[in-house]
Design a protein around this motif. Structure first.
Motif, PDB file in Angstrom:
ATOM      1  N   LYS A  16       0.837  -1.205   0.000  1.00 48.88           N
ATOM      2  CA  LYS A  16       0.000   0.000   0.000  1.00 48.88           C
ATOM      3  C   LYS A  16       0.869   1.251   0.000  1.00 48.88           C
ATOM      4  CE  LYS A  16      -3.833   2.348   2.271  1.00 48.88           C
ATOM      5  NZ  LYS A  16      -3.203   3.671   2.133  1.00 48.88           N
ATOM      6  N   ARG A  17       1.942   1.251   0.812  1.00 50.78           N
ATOM      7  CA  ARG A  17       2.817   2.421   0.841  1.00 50.78           C
ATOM      8  C   ARG A  17       3.491   2.625  -0.524  1.00 50.78           C
ATOM      9  NH1 ARG A  17       3.410   1.039   6.416  1.00 50.78           N
ATOM     10  NH2 ARG A  17       4.988  -0.559   5.981  1.00 50.78           N
ATOM     11  N   ILE A  18       3.911   1.531  -1.147  1.00 51.45           N
ATOM     12  CA  ILE A  18       4.534   1.637  -2.467  1.00 51.45           C
ATOM     13  C   ILE A  18       3.525   2.188  -3.478  1.00 51.45           C
ATOM     14  CG2 ILE A  18       5.526   0.308  -4.372  1.00 51.45           C
ATOM     15  CD1 ILE A  18       6.661  -1.596  -2.183  1.00 51.45           C
ATOM     16  N   LYS A  19       2.308   1.675  -3.432  1.00 48.24           N
ATOM     17  CA  LYS A  19       1.267   2.166  -4.348  1.00 48.24           C
ATOM     18  C   LYS A  19       0.950   3.633  -4.073  1.00 48.24           C
ATOM     19  CE  LYS A  19      -3.418   1.142  -5.973  1.00 48.24           C
ATOM     20  NZ  LYS A  19      -4.594   0.248  -5.832  1.00 48.24           N
ATOM     21  N   ASP A  20       0.890   4.011  -2.806  1.00 47.11           N
ATOM     22  CA  ASP A  20       0.593   5.401  -2.448  1.00 47.11           C
ATOM     23  C   ASP A  20       1.647   6.354  -3.010  1.00 47.11           C
ATOM     24  OD1 ASP A  20      -1.658   4.586  -1.092  1.00 47.11           O
ATOM     25  OD2 ASP A  20      -0.764   4.757   0.902  1.00 47.11           O
ATOM     26  N   SER A  21       2.892   5.878  -3.110  1.00 46.00           N
ATOM     27  CA  SER A  21       3.966   6.750  -3.600  1.00 46.00           C
ATOM     28  C   SER A  21       3.799   7.107  -5.068  1.00 46.00           C
ATOM     29  CB  SER A  21       5.330   6.080  -3.385  1.00 46.00           C
ATOM     30  OG  SER A  21       5.560   5.041  -4.325  1.00 46.00           O
ATOM     31  N   HIS A  22       2.928   6.393  -5.778  1.00 48.76           N
ATOM     32  CA  HIS A  22       2.724   6.638  -7.209  1.00 48.76           C
ATOM     33  C   HIS A  22       1.571   7.598  -7.479  1.00 48.76           C
ATOM     34  CE1 HIS A  22       4.500   2.336  -7.805  1.00 48.76           C
ATOM     35  NE2 HIS A  22       5.445   3.252  -7.613  1.00 48.76           N
ATOM     36  N   ALA A  23       0.979   8.144  -6.438  1.00 46.91           N
ATOM     37  CA  ALA A  23      -0.272   8.886  -6.600  1.00 46.91           C
ATOM     38  C   ALA A  23      -0.113  10.398  -6.546  1.00 46.91           C
ATOM     39  CB  ALA A  23      -1.264   8.441  -5.528  1.00 46.91           C
ATOM     40  N   PHE A  24       1.117  10.923  -6.618  1.00 48.55           N
ATOM     41  CA  PHE A  24       1.320  12.356  -6.398  1.00 48.55           C
ATOM     42  C   PHE A  24       1.289  13.176  -7.678  1.00 48.55           C
ATOM     43  CE2 PHE A  24       3.068  10.333  -2.630  1.00 48.55           C
ATOM     44  CZ  PHE A  24       2.387  11.038  -1.651  1.00 48.55           C
ATOM     45  N   ASP A  25       1.273  12.535  -8.811  1.00 50.04           N
ATOM     46  CA  ASP A  25       1.059  13.206 -10.092  1.00 50.04           C
ATOM     47  C   ASP A  25       1.969  14.423 -10.279  1.00 50.04           C
ATOM     48  OD1 ASP A  25      -0.134  13.464 -12.581  1.00 50.04           O
ATOM     49  OD2 ASP A  25      -1.721  14.785 -11.848  1.00 50.04           O
ATOM     50  N   GLY A  26       3.243  14.226  -9.969  1.00 49.04           N
ATOM     51  CA  GLY A  26       4.202  15.297 -10.214  1.00 49.04           C
ATOM     52  C   GLY A  26       4.266  16.372  -9.151  1.00 49.04           C
ATOM     53  N   ASP A  27       3.547  16.225  -8.039  1.00 47.86           N
ATOM     54  CA  ASP A  27       3.606  17.196  -6.945  1.00 47.86           C
ATOM     55  C   ASP A  27       4.864  16.895  -6.131  1.00 47.86           C
ATOM     56  OD1 ASP A  27       3.330  18.644  -4.567  1.00 47.86           O
ATOM     57  OD2 ASP A  27       1.143  18.592  -4.687  1.00 47.86           O
ATOM     58  N   ILE A  28       5.949  17.578  -6.458  1.00 44.99           N
ATOM     59  CA  ILE A  28       7.249  17.259  -5.882  1.00 44.99           C
ATOM     60  C   ILE A  28       7.285  17.501  -4.378  1.00 44.99           C
ATOM     61  CG2 ILE A  28       9.696  17.894  -5.907  1.00 44.99           C
ATOM     62  CD1 ILE A  28       8.715  16.145  -8.247  1.00 44.99           C
ATOM     63  N   GLY A  29       6.621  18.557  -3.905  1.00 39.44           N
ATOM     64  CA  GLY A  29       6.599  18.833  -2.475  1.00 39.44           C
ATOM     65  C   GLY A  29       5.969  17.709  -1.683  1.00 39.44           C
ATOM     66  N   ARG A  30       4.808  17.243  -2.132  1.00 38.14           N
ATOM     67  CA  ARG A  30       4.123  16.145  -1.438  1.00 38.14           C
ATOM     68  C   ARG A  30       4.905  14.847  -1.561  1.00 38.14           C
ATOM     69  NH1 ARG A  30      -1.286  15.260  -3.876  1.00 38.14           N
ATOM     70  NH2 ARG A  30      -1.560  13.825  -2.137  1.00 38.14           N
ATOM     71  N   LEU A  31       5.540  14.643  -2.721  1.00 26.34           N
ATOM     72  CA  LEU A  31       6.329  13.424  -2.900  1.00 26.34           C
ATOM     73  C   LEU A  31       7.520  13.404  -1.943  1.00 26.34           C
ATOM     74  CD1 LEU A  31       6.632  10.825  -4.630  1.00 26.34           C
ATOM     75  CD2 LEU A  31       8.113  12.154  -6.154  1.00 26.34           C
ATOM     76  N   ALA A  32       8.205  14.538  -1.827  1.00 20.40           N
ATOM     77  CA  ALA A  32       9.342  14.622  -0.903  1.00 20.40           C
ATOM     78  C   ALA A  32       8.888  14.391   0.536  1.00 20.40           C
ATOM     79  CB  ALA A  32      10.031  15.976  -1.037  1.00 20.40           C
ATOM     80  N   ASP A  33       7.750  14.966   0.914  1.00 20.66           N
ATOM     81  CA  ASP A  33       7.220  14.749   2.263  1.00 20.66           C
ATOM     82  C   ASP A  33       6.903  13.281   2.499  1.00 20.66           C
ATOM     83  OD1 ASP A  33       7.429  17.389   2.988  1.00 20.66           O
ATOM     84  OD2 ASP A  33       5.341  17.883   2.503  1.00 20.66           O
ATOM     85  N   PHE A  34       6.343  12.633   1.492  1.00 16.85           N
ATOM     86  CA  PHE A  34       5.995  11.217   1.631  1.00 16.85           C
ATOM     87  C   PHE A  34       7.255  10.385   1.887  1.00 16.85           C
ATOM     88  CE2 PHE A  34       5.325   6.958  -0.020  1.00 16.85           C
ATOM     89  CZ  PHE A  34       4.110   6.612   0.541  1.00 16.85           C
TER      90      PHE A  34
END
Length: 235
Positions: A16-34
């Motif tokens: 689930k965590r791996i799948k969740d990491s694919h859901a940010f659609d290029g939002d670099i700030g949220r991806l870095a926070d994740f």
């Protein structure tokens, strides 16, 4: 809860965590926070999901070096673009590569890569979707990229900058998760770069092992002789 049920629960949570990491659609700030919050559990999670991409990219890189580059492996300069916690760097070092540098979007992941002690230098806070301004052109013999060209992370256009920082006649070795290749127009970008003389695809392993539930393509590109000039000329 018995041990089998507990292991199944852990595996499901990891996926689930791996799948969740694919859901940010290029939002670099949220991806870095994740990834900041995931750094401590990342290696255990991907291990539970049978992640073998780093081993395959490293083995491919070793084959490329043996086949095409005359320098000794220990003298080949490597950029691990999107190095994460250093899983690929560890595999590269195991095969005899020594001049390895890394970069990653998330500083916490980069710090874990530093702790492996296989990198000469690791820089955090680097967005592969933008210009790699701190990296001169034609700096590396080989650039490797594993687990990065994937949904919600790095766009196919990033290949241009990876080509720029790689020496002419050098190589890029990269994985593309199957779901990414099908939805991100990756092959169309490869064709554009080939037409521009920036990259030449030399090998492609289709639908190889990657994680338990999905395969990946593994690409080897040779950088064109005029790649640096071509990428600089792009508006």
């Amino acid at each position: 809860m018995n041990t089998l049920d507990q292991n199944t629960t852990w595996e499901q949570a990891a996926r689930k965590r791996i799948k969740d990491s694919h859901a940010f659609d290029g939002d670099i700030g949220r991806l870095a926070d994740f990834y900041r919050g995931w750094a401590s559990a990342y290696e255990l999670d991907v291990s539970r999901d049978e992640y073998c991409g780093p081993m395959i990219v490293a083995e491919l890189t070793g084959a490329v070096q043996t086949a095409y580059l005359a320098k000794e492996r220990a003298l080949i300069s490597i950029l691990d673009a999107g190095c994460g916690t250093g899983l690929l760097g560890v595999q590269m070092e195991r095969l005899g590569f020594r001049l390895i540098e890394g970069l990653d979007l998330c500083e916490e992941m980069a710090e874990r890569a530093r702790q492996t002690r296989v990198y000469r230098h690791v820089r955090g806070g680097v967005d592969l979707n933008g210009p790699l301004a701190q990296y001169p052109s034609a700096s590396y013999d080989i650039t490797v990229c594993c687990g990065v060209l994937t949904l919600g992370h790095v766009r196919p256009e990033a290949l241009r900058e990876l080509a720029r920082v790689t020496r002419p006649k050098g190589f890029i070795v990269a994985s593309t998760r199957k779901s990414y290749a099908e939805t991100a127009c990756f092959e169309e970008e490869v064709l554009r770069l080939e037409d521009a003389g920036i990259l030449v695809p030399t090998q492609r392993l289709k639908d190889g092992r990657y994680v338990a539930e999905e395969g990946a393509d593994y690409w080897v590109f040779q950088v064109g002789e005029d790649a640096s000039a071509s990428t600089k000329a792009r508006p």
